[in-house]
Write a protein that holds these residues in place. Structure first.
Motif, mmCIF file in Angstrom:
data_model
loop_
_atom_site.group_PDB
_atom_site.id
_atom_site.type_symbol
_atom_site.label_atom_id
_atom_site.label_comp_id
_atom_site.label_asym_id
_atom_site.label_seq_id
_atom_site.Cartn_x
_atom_site.Cartn_y
_atom_site.Cartn_z
ATOM 1 N N LEU A 12 0.843 -1.202 0.000
ATOM 2 C CA LEU A 12 0.000 0.000 0.000
ATOM 3 C C LEU A 12 0.872 1.244 0.000
ATOM 4 O O LEU A 12 1.871 1.317 0.747
ATOM 5 N N SER A 13 0.509 2.212 -0.804
ATOM 6 C CA SER A 13 1.184 3.510 -0.801
ATOM 7 C C SER A 13 0.142 4.619 -0.768
ATOM 8 O O SER A 13 -1.021 4.392 -1.093
ATOM 9 N N GLY A 14 0.572 5.793 -0.332
ATOM 10 C CA GLY A 14 -0.320 6.939 -0.316
ATOM 11 C C GLY A 14 -1.038 7.159 0.994
ATOM 12 O O GLY A 14 -1.848 8.086 1.097
ATOM 13 N N SER A 15 -0.783 6.334 1.980
ATOM 14 C CA SER A 15 -1.429 6.499 3.283
ATOM 15 C C SER A 15 -0.640 5.731 4.330
ATOM 16 O O SER A 15 0.336 5.047 4.019
ATOM 17 N N THR A 16 -1.080 5.848 5.571
ATOM 18 C CA THR A 16 -0.408 5.159 6.681
ATOM 19 C C THR A 16 -0.943 3.745 6.779
ATOM 20 O O THR A 16 -2.067 3.515 7.234
ATOM 21 N N PHE A 17 -0.139 2.798 6.363
ATOM 22 C CA PHE A 17 -0.578 1.420 6.216
ATOM 23 C C PHE A 17 -1.152 0.849 7.511
ATOM 24 O O PHE A 17 -2.183 0.166 7.484
ATOM 25 N N ARG A 18 -0.562 1.123 8.639
ATOM 26 C CA ARG A 18 -0.954 0.455 9.877
ATOM 27 C C ARG A 18 -2.383 0.801 10.307
ATOM 28 O O ARG A 18 -2.950 0.121 11.155
ATOM 29 N N LEU A 19 -2.963 1.841 9.722
ATOM 30 C CA LEU A 19 -4.311 2.259 10.084
ATOM 31 C C LEU A 19 -5.395 1.500 9.323
ATOM 32 O O LEU A 19 -6.574 1.594 9.678
ATOM 33 N N TRP A 20 -5.001 0.761 8.304
ATOM 34 C CA TRP A 20 -5.961 0.142 7.401
ATOM 35 C C TRP A 20 -6.238 -1.311 7.761
ATOM 36 O O TRP A 20 -5.325 -2.069 8.096
ATOM 37 N N TYR A 71 -7.495 -10.407 -5.279
ATOM 38 C CA TYR A 71 -7.475 -8.965 -5.129
ATOM 39 C C TYR A 71 -7.160 -8.574 -3.692
ATOM 40 O O TYR A 71 -7.698 -9.150 -2.746
ATOM 41 N N CYS A 72 -6.341 -7.587 -3.557
ATOM 42 C CA CYS A 72 -6.044 -6.985 -2.267
ATOM 43 C C CYS A 72 -7.030 -5.842 -2.005
ATOM 44 O O CYS A 72 -7.387 -5.100 -2.933
ATOM 45 N N ASN A 73 -7.463 -5.720 -0.771
ATOM 46 C CA ASN A 73 -8.438 -4.688 -0.393
ATOM 47 C C ASN A 73 -7.974 -3.980 0.866
ATOM 48 O O ASN A 73 -7.509 -4.618 1.810
ATOM 49 N N ALA A 74 -8.107 -2.652 0.861
ATOM 50 C CA ALA A 74 -7.819 -1.844 2.049
ATOM 51 C C ALA A 74 -9.090 -1.095 2.431
ATOM 52 O O ALA A 74 -9.726 -0.468 1.576
ATOM 53 N N ARG A 75 -9.431 -1.160 3.707
ATOM 54 C CA ARG A 75 -10.673 -0.533 4.158
ATOM 55 C C ARG A 75 -10.432 0.213 5.465
ATOM 56 O O ARG A 75 -9.740 -0.287 6.361
ATOM 57 N N ARG A 76 -11.035 1.422 5.528
ATOM 58 C CA ARG A 76 -10.941 2.217 6.760
ATOM 59 C C ARG A 76 -12.108 3.172 6.773
ATOM 60 O O ARG A 76 -12.254 3.980 5.867
ATOM 61 N N TYR A 77 -12.961 3.053 7.757
ATOM 62 C CA TYR A 77 -14.199 3.819 7.833
ATOM 63 C C TYR A 77 -14.976 3.638 6.526
ATOM 64 O O TYR A 77 -15.316 2.521 6.169
ATOM 65 N N THR A 78 -15.245 4.681 5.799
ATOM 66 C CA THR A 78 -16.015 4.568 4.550
ATOM 67 C C THR A 78 -15.121 4.444 3.328
ATOM 68 O O THR A 78 -15.607 4.338 2.203
ATOM 69 N N GLU A 79 -13.821 4.460 3.528
ATOM 70 C CA GLU A 79 -12.892 4.370 2.408
ATOM 71 C C GLU A 79 -12.588 2.908 2.090
ATOM 72 O O GLU A 79 -12.417 2.093 2.982
ATOM 73 N N ASP A 80 -12.500 2.623 0.787
ATOM 74 C CA ASP A 80 -12.385 1.249 0.331
ATOM 75 C C ASP A 80 -11.588 1.259 -0.973
ATOM 76 O O ASP A 80 -12.029 1.859 -1.960
ATOM 77 N N PHE A 81 -10.434 0.598 -0.986
ATOM 78 C CA PHE A 81 -9.578 0.589 -2.174
ATOM 79 C C PHE A 81 -9.238 -0.842 -2.559
ATOM 80 O O PHE A 81 -9.147 -1.732 -1.703
ATOM 81 N N TRP A 82 -9.036 -1.037 -3.873
ATOM 82 C CA TRP A 82 -8.736 -2.366 -4.414
ATOM 83 C C TRP A 82 -7.490 -2.316 -5.283
ATOM 84 O O TRP A 82 -7.235 -1.319 -5.972
ATOM 85 N N GLY A 83 -6.756 -3.421 -5.257
ATOM 86 C CA GLY A 83 -5.663 -3.584 -6.185
ATOM 87 C C GLY A 83 -6.172 -4.063 -7.536
ATOM 88 O O GLY A 83 -7.368 -4.297 -7.723
ATOM 89 N N GLN A 84 -5.233 -4.230 -8.456
ATOM 90 C CA GLN A 84 -5.605 -4.601 -9.828
ATOM 91 C C GLN A 84 -5.818 -6.103 -9.983
ATOM 92 O O GLN A 84 -6.371 -6.542 -10.992
#
Length: 115
Positions: A24-32, A94-107
Motif C-alpha cells: 500500500l502507498s499513499g497512506s499510513t498502512f498500519r491504520l488500514w 485482489y487486495c483490499n484496504a478498508r478504513r471507515y467509509t474508504e475502500d480501495f482495491w488492487g488490480q
C-alpha cells in the motif's frame, strides 16, 4: 490517494504453495484493515482472509488451515501464504484496504492451480 500493488501470483501444481504480496502507498498502512478476496471465472468475488489494523485475522471456510494472512507494517505490505493449493483455488486474487467509509482495491493477480 491510496494505491495497492499485488504480486506473487502464477501457475502452480495442485498441492503447491504461493505467497501473494500487496503493498500500500499513499497512506499510513498500519491504520488500514486489509483483506484478500478472489474471483473465479463466472463466479462472484468472495472474501478469502482479513486482517485488521490490530492484527486480528479471519478466514473463509475454504481457506482455513491452508492460507495464512499476515502484515508487515514496516514494509506497508500484507501477505497471503497459500499452501495445499487445489484447482478450485484458481482465481484472480485482489487486495483490499478498508478504513471507515474508504475502500480501495488492487488490480488483481492471477493464481492458476493445475491438477
Amino acid at each position: 490517494q491510496v494505491q495497492l500493488v499485488e504480486s506473487g501470483g502464477g501457475l502452480v501444481q495442485s498441492g503447491g504453495s504461493l505467497r501473494l504480496s500487496c503493498t500500500l502507498s499513499g497512506s499510513t498502512f498500519r491504520l488500514w484493515h486489509m483483506a484478500w478476496h478472489r474471483q473465479a471465472p463466472g463466479k462472484q468475488r468472495e472474501s478469502v482472509a482479513t486482517i485488521t489494523a490490530l492484527h486480528s485475522t479471519d478466514y473463509a471456510d475454504s481457506a482455513k488451515g491452508r492460507f495464512t494472512i499476515s502484515r508487515d507494517n514496516d514494509k506497508n505490505t500484507v501477505y497471503l501464504q497459500m499452501t495445499g493449493l487445489m484447482p478450485e483455488d484458481t482465481a484472480v486474487y485482489y487486495c483490499n484496504a478498508r478504513r471507515y467509509t474508504e475502500d480501495f482495491w488492487g488490480q488483481g493477480t492471477q493464481v492458476t492451480v493445475s491438477s
